[in-house]
Motif scaffolding. Structure first.
Motif: not given
Length: 905
Positions: A536-540, A660, A663, A671-672, A709, A711
């Protein structure tokens, strides 16, 4: 032989000596006990594979111990003066020889006795008896440096005959008497250890020679330690010594821990639960599975994002690999003292778990320049007088014998800076000890992405030698360029004696951009694991920002509160930004962290930072943290928003790892995850500090490939591989020039590294140690060696105090120091002086000024054990100090700043 001396000393008017026969027996017995109770199974197998069977391997090892000082049976040695210059002692021992028929020895004056030092002389005598050079070269090198050429040995008996036989007339009875006695010692050794003649002594591989030389030096040092093996009075009857009791008593005084024998386990899940209290994540499980499946495990490279538990994966790998390859220890190397200190408690806890399971004592060492000042390490009990056989439960201890500068690497479990590993590829006296220590262990090297091209030359060569010893190596990295990945595997593989062209390997080994990724060697195969559970990743979001936009952007982003980080590339830039930002946001909202704070203050700052923005911390409403690379390397901290100077892609990604990270609930505007990059330039006019640290070429490529961006983690490997690829991109003439400059720069670095770098192991027709350390690093001090393998100019460390009305105090205190009480605390208040004072042009004058100042102002420091050898400076009432044309100023908020003094007229 009982009339020959090996050691002699006068103490408080009493005369002591040790007969040569006794020392030879002591050393042979000690090296035999080290073979049985200290050497790992993997090390033994290396020697056994050279000679054929274990009994012969142990015999040849003990024969080395017995013959190592054979050449002390020469006039050149027996006429040496005692260190204490005791005429009475020297006279009495020479009279013993006169009585045994060596007429004239008391008045003998040799022309060149120093031309036949006993290590070299021992090799010459052995070769005159027909002993092969692999064995004889170990004797020749047992004082730390093997002979440089065969010629040096062959001319000995011909050119310096009197050094060996008292005179040059072969027919003379005294000449013959020496020759017969020397041959008797040799023949006694052969008979004692079951060799028919000199031809029966087996040939050894070069790697086996290195291990045995290290073991011989170790045994000699233990047998020469009077606390374990005491000398006897000059008039005592040495025949009354109980040999068995002497050996058992002496060895037990030294011996504190049994060989670690890792236990087999049923499954990895249970092991993780036992060791860490949780089940393994997918990446951790896949690494364990790869090791379990490998029949000939070698090097394992784990590339995975921050936070997946690479440390725990490595610790389990150590247990698995030690069991499979017969290793009995661990070396865990990290980039800095701070990272070493940071991981030490975790490894201590893991080792405590192991010792409790195995009910064995194990010795743990923290190995870097400031280890003695580490409280966590200092709390470990010293292994003095521990009854090993009587222990019900295993405990962690430290053996005092391993605290020496050259013996530390021999301890069983070591956490230290990577320098300690890189130094195994630097030619230095007693290098065999370092190889002996490392070859016993599983080696883990963490944060490999942090090592530059120059350090890489030493890293690759050290890895190659580990391959020669069959030492399993685990490499951990968040971001590793593919070319470096291939070089690591290739060098290990070549070290095993195989040809790279014969390796069964993936076609895309260097360009594989799967992530996470496990790459490993298994015999002649190179394998890769590319399939993992989808993370589970996130985008910067990536935003490029000019410096003049920084304050406004900060103001807008933090209007609703939050924690901002600003990571820049130089201390001076961090200090300048601190001034600028604290003026607008208030000192209470801004903190500064970099390497130019006094060590104790930096630790306090890091601890304070962790308490505010670390995992599970109670976070302040608003805070801006400004720092340098120290933030990217070692701290588990979490920013709501992050700004960074442009740096190479892998380091930018490391910095993003602090954004970030956990959690947690964040301010609405933050939040981003957003990452702002300072210092980009379409005309490539980069910040001068960034250029000096990283060079134009990598900054240009990073800027070119930096997306809008990222990921995490799926884009990590792709971006790193693109940045470090050798492909052509059209960025104009400036780019082509920067690329050429980079290639020339790297080539110069590689050539410079090769000057003092060890050559390849086990070259064809190279089964000995002759010339192994030719052209060594001229400075034997470890500090200079560390600078050599890091390609850094020698940085000068000083202790900093400030002047008071009645004495001196620490910079952040007002109470006067009492050296008899505060010496250890004072020794921790160190700082590295600016590089401007440590350049080749400046360093000698800087040190000279400091030494003169210390003799005049701080002479009493030298009688304190914690301060002996240290250099200090006393800041004046303005917290300033003038040194070699620079004014140093220390500020509790800014750290150390410096300015060149104006010269009037």
């Amino acid at each position: 032989m009982n009339h020959l001396w090996a050691k002699k000393v006068e103490k408080d008017g009493d005369l002591y000596w040790l007969p040569l026969a006794q020392h030879l027996n002591d050393t042979a017995a000690v090296i035999g006990l080290l073979w049985e109770h200290w050497l790992s199974k993997g090390q033994k197998n290396l020697v056994i594979s050279s000679v054929g069977d274990e009994e012969k391997a142990k015999n040849v090892t003990q024969l080395l111990g017995y013959l190592h000082d054979q050449a002390k049976c020469t006039p050149a040695f027996q006429t040496k003066k005692s260190y204490s210059r005791s005429d009475d002692l020297d006279k009495q021992l020479l009279e013993k020889l006169e009585k045994e028929g060596f007429i004239g020895i008391s008045t003998l004056s040799l022309t060149n006795p120093t031309k036949s030092v006993h290590a070299l002389a021992g090799q010459a005598l052995l070769e005159s008896y027909g002993v092969n050079q692999s064995f004889s070269s170990i004797i020749g090198g047992h004082h730390g440096k093997p002979v440089e050429s065969s010629h040096d040995v062959s001319v000995q008996l011909e050119s310096y005959e009197a050094n060996y036989f008292q005179n040059e007339k072969e027919a003379d009875p005294i000449h013959q008497k020496w020759k017969v006695l020397q041959k008797e010692i040799f023949n006694e050794g052969l008979a004692k250890f079951d060799f028919k003649d000199s031809r029966a002594i087996p040939e050894l591989s070069q790697s086996a020679c290195v291990i045995l030389e290290g073991l011989l030096i170790m045994a000699d040092w233990i047998a020469s330690n009077e606390a374990y093996f005491p000398l006897i009075g000059i008039d005592e009857d040495d025949s009354a010594i109980s040999q068995e009791e002497r050996i058992q008593t002496g060895f037990k005084k030294w011996f504190k821990t049994c060989i670690w024998q890792p236990e087999d386990f049923d499954d990895v899940v249970t092991l993780y639960k036992d060791r860490f209290g949780f089940e393994p994540r997918d990446v951790q499980a896949k690494l364990s599975e790869s090791i379990q499946q490998a029949s000939e495990p070698g090097i394992f490279i784990l590339e995975a994002p921050m936070g997946v538990g690479k440390t725990e994966a490595a610790l389990v790998a150590i247990e698995q690999l030690a069991l499979k390859t017969g290793r009995s220890g661990m070396f865990f190397g990290l980039p800095t003292q701070a990272t070493s200190n940071g991981i030490f408690p975790r490894i201590k806890e893991w080792l405590a778990n192991i010792t409790e399971d195995a009910k064995q004592n194990q010795s743990l060492e923290l190995l870097h320049g400031k280890a003695a000042l580490n409280d966590e390490f200092d709390k470990i009990p010293k292994a003095q007088g521990i009854d090993i056989d009587g222990e019900e439960n295993g405990t962690i201890v430290t053996n005092e014998w391993f605290h020496g500068r050259k013996t530390g690497i021999l301890d069983d479990f070591i956490v230290g800076t990577v320098d300690q590993f890189l130094l195994s590829a630097l030619k230095q006296k007693h290098l065999a000890l370092r190889h002996l220590g490392l070859s016993k262990k599983v080696v883990v090297i963490d944060e490999v992405h942090a090592y530059d091209a120059y350090m890489g030359q030493f890293l690759y060569q050290a890895i190659r030698w580990m391959g020669a010893y069959g030492v399993p190596v685990v490499i951990l990295s968040a971001t590793l360029p593919g070319e470096r990945r291939e070089e690591l595997v290739k060098n290990y593989y070549l070290g095993t004696g195989k040809k790279w062209k014969d390796a069964v390997k993936p076609d895309n080994l260097a360009i594989q951009n799967a992530y996470p990724l496990i790459t490993y060697s298994d015999g002649n195969k190179i394998e890769q694991v590319t399939q993992f559970e989808k993370q589970e990743g996130y985008q910067v979001e990536i935003h490029r920002l000019d410096d003049n936009e920084l304050l406004g952007t900060l103001e807008g982003c933090l209007s609703g509160g939050g924690i901002a980080g600003i990571i820049v590339n130089t201390v001076r830039r961090a200090q300048e930004l601190y001034h600028l930002i604290s003026n607008q946001f208030g000192l209470e909202n801004v903190e500064l962290l970099h390497s130019s704070f006094i060590a104790t203050q930096r630790v306090n700052k890091e601890t304070n930072l962790m308490s505010k923005i670390g995992k599970n911390a109670i976070r302040p409403d608003k805070k801006i943290i400004i720092g340098t690379q120290v933030i990217e390397q070692s701290l588990d901290i979490d920013f709501d928003i992050l700004f960074s100077d442009l740096a190479p892609m892998d380091l930018l990604i490391q910095r993003i790892g602090r954004l970030h990270r956990h959690e947690i609930k964040r301010p609405e505007k933050l939040t981003i995850p957003k990452f702002y990059v300072l210092g980009t330039s379409q005309t490539f006019e980069f910040n001068s500090g960034s250029k000096a640290v990283y060079g134009d070429y990598l900054l240009m490529r990073t800027q070119h490939f930096l997306p809008e961006q990222i990921r995490i983690p799926s884009d990590i490997s792709v971006l790193v591989q693109e940045t470090y690829a050798k492909d052509e991109i059209d960025l104009g003439e400036d780019y082509l020039k920067a690329k050429n400059d980079q290639e020339v720069f790297l080539d110069c670095k590689e050539q410079r590294a090769k000057t003092f770098r060890l050559s390849n192991p086990n070259k064809p027709n190279k089964g000995n140690l002759i010339g192994w350390l030719n052209n060594p690093n001229p400075d034997d001090r470890e500090e200079r060696g560390s600078a050599q393998v890091r390609d850094s100019s020698d940085s000068i460390e000083v202790i900093v105090v400030k002047k008071t009305k009645t004495g001196i105090s620490l910079v952040d205190e007002d109470n006067d120091l009492d050296l008899s009480i505060d010496a250890k605390r004072l020794a921790t208040n160190t700082i590295r002086l600016p590089q401007a004072l440590s350049t080749i042009r400046m360093i000698d004058k800087t040190i000279s000024e400091l030494e003169i100042y210390n003799k005049k102002k701080l002479f009493d420091w030298q009688i304190q054990s914690w301060l002996k050898g240290s250099l200090g400076i006393i800041l004046d009432e303005n917290n300033q100090f003038l040194l070699n044309g620079y004014r140093l100023t220390y500020d509790l908020q800014l750290g150390l700043t410096y300015e060149k003094e104006e010269v009037n007229g």
